[in-house]
Design a protein around this motif. Structure first.
Motif, PDB file in Angstrom:
ATOM      1  N   HIS A 142       0.834  -1.198   0.000  1.00  0.00           N
ATOM      2  CA  HIS A 142       0.000   0.000   0.000  1.00  0.00           C
ATOM      3  C   HIS A 142       0.873   1.253   0.000  1.00  0.00           C
ATOM      4  O   HIS A 142       0.632   2.199  -0.758  1.00  0.00           O
ATOM      5  N   ARG A 143       1.903   1.271   0.852  1.00  0.00           N
ATOM      6  CA  ARG A 143       2.814   2.424   0.907  1.00  0.00           C
ATOM      7  C   ARG A 143       3.520   2.611  -0.442  1.00  0.00           C
ATOM      8  O   ARG A 143       3.607   3.727  -0.962  1.00  0.00           O
ATOM      9  N   ASP A 144       4.000   1.528  -1.032  1.00  0.00           N
ATOM     10  CA  ASP A 144       4.681   1.625  -2.331  1.00  0.00           C
ATOM     11  C   ASP A 144       3.747   2.168  -3.406  1.00  0.00           C
ATOM     12  O   ASP A 144       4.143   2.993  -4.233  1.00  0.00           O
ATOM     13  N   PHE A 145       2.493   1.703  -3.369  1.00  0.00           N
ATOM     14  CA  PHE A 145       1.531   2.199  -4.349  1.00  0.00           C
ATOM     15  C   PHE A 145       1.283   3.697  -4.145  1.00  0.00           C
ATOM     16  O   PHE A 145       1.292   4.467  -5.108  1.00  0.00           O
ATOM     17  N   LEU A 146       1.055   4.108  -2.904  1.00  0.00           N
ATOM     18  CA  LEU A 146       0.802   5.528  -2.640  1.00  0.00           C
ATOM     19  C   LEU A 146       2.008   6.391  -3.033  1.00  0.00           C
ATOM     20  O   LEU A 146       1.840   7.487  -3.568  1.00  0.00           O
ATOM     21  N   ARG A 147       3.197   5.885  -2.804  1.00  0.00           N
ATOM     22  CA  ARG A 147       4.400   6.610  -3.263  1.00  0.00           C
ATOM     23  C   ARG A 147       4.400   6.738  -4.779  1.00  0.00           C
ATOM     24  O   ARG A 147       4.733   7.778  -5.329  1.00  0.00           O
ATOM     25  N   SER A 148       4.059   5.652  -5.469  1.00  0.00           N
ATOM     26  CA  SER A 148       4.109   5.646  -6.939  1.00  0.00           C
ATOM     27  C   SER A 148       3.147   6.650  -7.560  1.00  0.00           C
ATOM     28  O   SER A 148       3.377   7.120  -8.671  1.00  0.00           O
ATOM     29  N   ILE A 149       2.073   6.990  -6.841  1.00  0.00           N
ATOM     30  CA  ILE A 149       1.125   7.974  -7.367  1.00  0.00           C
ATOM     31  C   ILE A 149       1.260   9.328  -6.659  1.00  0.00           C
ATOM     32  O   ILE A 149       0.394  10.181  -6.782  1.00  0.00           O
ATOM     33  N   GLN A 150       2.330   9.501  -5.920  1.00  0.00           N
ATOM     34  CA  GLN A 150       2.653  10.756  -5.245  1.00  0.00           C
ATOM     35  C   GLN A 150       1.598  11.189  -4.239  1.00  0.00           C
ATOM     36  O   GLN A 150       1.318  12.378  -4.102  1.00  0.00           O
ATOM     37  N   ALA A 151       1.022  10.245  -3.520  1.00  0.00           N
ATOM     38  CA  ALA A 151       0.025  10.576  -2.503  1.00  0.00           C
ATOM     39  C   ALA A 151       0.702  10.623  -1.142  1.00  0.00           C
ATOM     40  O   ALA A 151       1.092   9.597  -0.602  1.00  0.00           O
ATOM     41  N   ARG A 152       0.836  11.807  -0.589  1.00  0.00           N
ATOM     42  CA  ARG A 152       1.471  11.966   0.719  1.00  0.00           C
ATOM     43  C   ARG A 152       0.453  11.858   1.854  1.00  0.00           C
ATOM     44  O   ARG A 152       0.770  11.418   2.952  1.00  0.00           O
ATOM     45  N   ALA A 153      -0.782  12.292   1.590  1.00  0.00           N
ATOM     46  CA  ALA A 153      -1.890  12.130   2.537  1.00  0.00           C
ATOM     47  C   ALA A 153      -3.064  11.555   1.749  1.00  0.00           C
ATOM     48  O   ALA A 153      -3.241  11.870   0.572  1.00  0.00           O
ATOM     49  N   ASN A 154      -3.844  10.710   2.399  1.00  0.00           N
ATOM     50  CA  ASN A 154      -4.849   9.916   1.700  1.00  0.00           C
ATOM     51  C   ASN A 154      -6.120   9.847   2.556  1.00  0.00           C
ATOM     52  O   ASN A 154      -6.050   9.550   3.739  1.00  0.00           O
ATOM     53  N   LEU A 155      -7.277  10.128   1.935  1.00  0.00           N
ATOM     54  CA  LEU A 155      -8.560  10.013   2.626  1.00  0.00           C
ATOM     55  C   LEU A 155      -9.480   9.190   1.734  1.00  0.00           C
ATOM     56  O   LEU A 155      -9.730   9.558   0.586  1.00  0.00           O
ATOM     57  N   VAL A 156      -9.962   8.061   2.255  1.00  0.00           N
ATOM     58  CA  VAL A 156     -10.754   7.114   1.463  1.00  0.00           C
ATOM     59  C   VAL A 156     -12.114   6.880   2.118  1.00  0.00           C
ATOM     60  O   VAL A 156     -12.192   6.580   3.313  1.00  0.00           O
ATOM     61  N   VAL A 157     -13.165   7.011   1.292  1.00  0.00           N
ATOM     62  CA  VAL A 157     -14.539   6.777   1.736  1.00  0.00           C
ATOM     63  C   VAL A 157     -15.182   5.803   0.742  1.00  0.00           C
ATOM     64  O   VAL A 157     -15.026   5.968  -0.472  1.00  0.00           O
ATOM     65  N   PRO A 158     -15.898   4.789   1.245  1.00  0.00           N
ATOM     66  CA  PRO A 158     -16.524   3.825   0.327  1.00  0.00           C
ATOM     67  C   PRO A 158     -17.741   4.413  -0.389  1.00  0.00           C
ATOM     68  O   PRO A 158     -18.428   5.277   0.148  1.00  0.00           O
ATOM     69  N   ILE A 159     -17.983   3.916  -1.597  1.00  0.00           N
ATOM     70  CA  ILE A 159     -19.220   4.204  -2.326  1.00  0.00           C
ATOM     71  C   ILE A 159     -19.998   2.897  -2.319  1.00  0.00           C
ATOM     72  O   ILE A 159     -19.609   1.928  -2.979  1.00  0.00           O
ATOM     73  N   ILE A 160     -21.061   2.872  -1.519  1.00  0.00           N
ATOM     74  CA  ILE A 160     -21.829   1.647  -1.315  1.00  0.00           C
ATOM     75  C   ILE A 160     -23.205   1.808  -1.948  1.00  0.00           C
ATOM     76  O   ILE A 160     -23.916   2.774  -1.659  1.00  0.00           O
ATOM     77  N   ILE A 161     -23.535   0.869  -2.816  1.00  0.00           N
ATOM     78  CA  ILE A 161     -24.853   0.842  -3.451  1.00  0.00           C
ATOM     79  C   ILE A 161     -25.582  -0.405  -2.967  1.00  0.00           C
ATOM     80  O   ILE A 161     -24.963  -1.250  -2.298  1.00  0.00           O
ATOM     81  N   PRO A 162     -26.868  -0.559  -3.284  1.00  0.00           N
ATOM     82  CA  PRO A 162     -27.585  -1.750  -2.787  1.00  0.00           C
ATOM     83  C   PRO A 162     -26.915  -3.088  -3.110  1.00  0.00           C
ATOM     84  O   PRO A 162     -26.992  -4.021  -2.321  1.00  0.00           O
ATOM     85  N   ARG A 163     -26.210  -3.169  -4.249  1.00  0.00           N
ATOM     86  CA  ARG A 163     -25.533  -4.427  -4.606  1.00  0.00           C
ATOM     87  C   ARG A 163     -24.241  -4.639  -3.823  1.00  0.00           C
ATOM     88  O   ARG A 163     -23.647  -5.704  -3.902  1.00  0.00           O
ATOM     89  N   GLY A 164     -23.745  -3.618  -3.141  1.00  0.00           N
ATOM     90  CA  GLY A 164     -22.519  -3.775  -2.372  1.00  0.00           C
ATOM     91  C   GLY A 164     -21.529  -2.637  -2.586  1.00  0.00           C
ATOM     92  O   GLY A 164     -21.906  -1.513  -2.909  1.00  0.00           O
ATOM     93  N   LEU A 165     -20.255  -2.952  -2.426  1.00  0.00           N
ATOM     94  CA  LEU A 165     -19.190  -1.951  -2.549  1.00  0.00           C
ATOM     95  C   LEU A 165     -18.923  -1.698  -4.033  1.00  0.00           C
ATOM     96  O   LEU A 165     -18.366  -2.541  -4.725  1.00  0.00           O
ATOM     97  N   TRP A 166     -19.326  -0.532  -4.515  1.00  0.00           N
ATOM     98  CA  TRP A 166     -19.181  -0.166  -5.928  1.00  0.00           C
ATOM     99  C   TRP A 166     -17.787   0.392  -6.204  1.00  0.00           C
ATOM    100  O   TRP A 166     -17.198   0.124  -7.230  1.00  0.00           O
ATOM    101  N   GLY A 167     -17.277   1.184  -5.262  1.00  0.00           N
ATOM    102  CA  GLY A 167     -15.971   1.801  -5.465  1.00  0.00           C
ATOM    103  C   GLY A 167     -15.563   2.613  -4.252  1.00  0.00           C
ATOM    104  O   GLY A 167     -16.166   2.519  -3.181  1.00  0.00           O
ATOM    105  N   LEU A 168     -14.535   3.424  -4.471  1.00  0.00           N
ATOM    106  CA  LEU A 168     -13.996   4.270  -3.413  1.00  0.00           C
ATOM    107  C   LEU A 168     -13.886   5.704  -3.909  1.00  0.00           C
ATOM    108  O   LEU A 168     -13.477   5.942  -5.054  1.00  0.00           O
ATOM    109  N   LEU A 169     -14.217   6.647  -3.051  1.00  0.00           N
ATOM    110  CA  LEU A 169     -14.010   8.066  -3.301  1.00  0.00           C
ATOM    111  C   LEU A 169     -12.760   8.435  -2.508  1.00  0.00           C
ATOM    112  O   LEU A 169     -12.711   8.218  -1.292  1.00  0.00           O
ATOM    113  N   ILE A 170     -11.745   8.955  -3.209  1.00  0.00           N
ATOM    114  CA  ILE A 170     -10.434   9.143  -2.585  1.00  0.00           C
ATOM    115  C   ILE A 170      -9.930  10.563  -2.813  1.00  0.00           C
ATOM    116  O   ILE A 170      -9.967  11.066  -3.945  1.00  0.00           O
ATOM    117  N   ALA A 171      -9.432  11.187  -1.741  1.00  0.00           N
ATOM    118  CA  ALA A 171      -8.787  12.498  -1.829  1.00  0.00           C
ATOM    119  C   ALA A 171      -7.305  12.315  -1.513  1.00  0.00           C
ATOM    120  O   ALA A 171      -6.948  11.590  -0.585  1.00  0.00           O
TER     121      ALA A 171
END
Length: 182
Positions: free
Chosen positions: A120-149
């Protein structure tokens, strides 16, 4: 004499169309819906990025079980684009999916100091993310995706207000039936 409403006339016209025209009409309707969906997603993530004053806000969409990619982004600079990025292979698993499905919000103030898995750290480094905030996008069928800042230039302590803005954005996307096709 029976008077038809405008809606009934349109329905009758649609039923009287040859099959090829009906197919084209269905395709056109889907295209219009997709364009409306895309516009709302772009507007939502742009507003979040502007409000939070972050470098990047993205939508990470799961196209199959826990494999996904960045399908939308709002950027402070084009050089920060990660559109199409698929994330770290095998880094997101059933355990993480269950946490996000349960509503987990993950706020990382400094990706260099946070106790996270190396992949996870290596991936965040590779995309230049120094701070990360992740919130799930949940629909009736389940976890659709993630909203990330992402804050790319430096660490950032995420406030409760930042988290609430992200949660509201996620709920807006998840509850609009035209957006995610739920």
């Amino acid at each position: 004499m029976h008077s038809q409403t405008q809606c009934e006339r349109i329905q009758n016209q649609h039923h009287n169309q040859p099959p090829i025209e009906q197919g084209l009409q269905i395709l056109l309707n889907r295209l219009v819906n997709k364009m409306g969906r895309d516009k709302l997603i772009r507007k939502t993530i742009y507003q979040i990025r502007e409000t939070l004053q972050v470098d990047r806000v993205v939508i990470y969409y799961f196209y199959e079980q826990w494999h996904g990619q960045v399908t939308f982004e709002s950027l402070s600079s084009q050089k920060l684009s990660i559109l199409g990025s698929t994330g770290a292979d095998n880094c997101f698993n059933n355990e993480y999916a269950a946490l996000y499905l349960a509503g987990r919000v993950k706020a990382i103030a400094d990706t260099e100091l946070e106790p996270i898995h190396a992949c996870h750290r290596d991936f965040l480094r590779s995309i230049q993310a120094r701070a990360n905030l992740v919130v799930p996008i949940i629909i009736p069928r389940g976890l659709w995706g993630l909203l990330i800042a992402h804050q790319c230039q430096n660490p950032r302590v995420w406030s409760q207000a930042d988290i609430e803005i992200m949660k509201t954005g996620s709920q807006t996307l998840a509850t609009d039936s035209n957006i995610l096709g739920s």
